[in-house]
Design a protein around this motif. Structure first.
Motif, short mmCIF file in Angstrom:
data_model
loop_
_atom_site.label_atom_id
_atom_site.label_comp_id
_atom_site.label_asym_id
_atom_site.label_seq_id
_atom_site.Cartn_x
_atom_site.Cartn_y
_atom_site.Cartn_z
N ALA A 1 -3.15 0.56 -4.11
CA ALA A 1 -2.60 -0.79 -3.96
C ALA A 1 -3.09 -1.65 -5.10
N TYR B 1 0.86 -1.18 0.00
CA TYR B 1 0.00 0.00 0.00
C TYR B 1 0.90 1.23 0.00
N THR C 1 -9.71 -5.79 1.70
CA THR C 1 -8.78 -5.53 0.60
C THR C 1 -8.11 -6.79 0.08
N SER D 1 -3.81 7.19 -1.79
CA SER D 1 -3.29 5.86 -1.46
C SER D 1 -3.71 4.90 -2.56
N SER E 1 -4.58 -1.76 9.00
CA SER E 1 -3.52 -2.52 8.34
C SER E 1 -3.50 -3.99 8.73
#
Length: 198
Positions: free
Chosen positions: A99, A73, A175, A97, A147
């Motif tokens: 990813a 990320y 995610t 951000s 996270s």
């Protein structure tokens, strides 16, 4: 008389020594970081009337975080502020951000402001939060990237995938699996949504 072998060894030694000297010179000139002396730091803070005392400002910052599944990320900010009293919190402005997810798609998160928590690697986004992935656009009042759970939690959400428009109080986006769950705070309320006509 020096033999050809000895001449080759002397030449090789000369080339290696010269290479080490040149490499050392460039390494000395380009240390890879800028050293800020305490005097310069204090004068920069005092000359900026918008900054509180003990606050450091950075421009064009980038932070990298890796999930348990080794997803990278990357978070970029136009500017960042770190307070001397709370050095573990980095306040970011104009944040992006992103990813690459397991399915190969790119997850993007945009916001005007965010807080990056150095100890946990979590990020709290607020002020005009927008998330995009494939054809999905999610607008939210605020969002938190957790996270260690690979979760993004959003509040006061409007979800749009080009065919459906859905409003919800809370949304959780995994995610890893890319699964999306929507909830309402009031149990009597249902998630409100309608399908756009083509």
């Amino acid at each position: 008389m020096i033999s050809n072998k000895n001449k080759a060894n002397i030449f090789l030694f000369f080339v290696l020594s010269l290479s080490v000297l040149i490499y050392g010179f460039f390494l000395y000139k380009n240390k890879g970081s800028i050293e800020i002396k305490e005097d310069e730091f204090v004068s920069k803070i005092n000359n900026d009337p918008n900054l509180e005392s003990g606050v450091t400002k950075f421009s064009d910052v980038e932070y990298k975080t890796f999930s348990k599944n080794n997803i990278e990320y990357i978070t970029k900010g136009k500017s960042a502020y770190v307070s001397k009293n709370r050095p573990e919190i980095i306040n970011l402005e104009m944040v992006h951000s992103f990813a690459k997810l397991k399915d190969g798609s790119i997850l993007n998160i945009y916001s005007n402001k965010a807080q990056y928590l150095k100890n946990t690697k979590d990020i709290n986004y607020y002020d005009n939060v927008k998330i995009t992935n494939k054809n999905i656009v999610i607008n939210s009042k605020s969002a938190s990237f957790i996270s260690n759970k690979n979760l993004i939690k959003l509040n006061d959400v409007v979800y749009n995938d080009g065919q459906n428009l859905i409003k919800a109080d809370i949304v959780q986006l995994d995610t890893i699996t890319n699964n999306l769950e929507m909830f309402m705070k009031n149990k009597k309320n249902r998630v409100y949504g309608f399908r756009k006509q083509k």
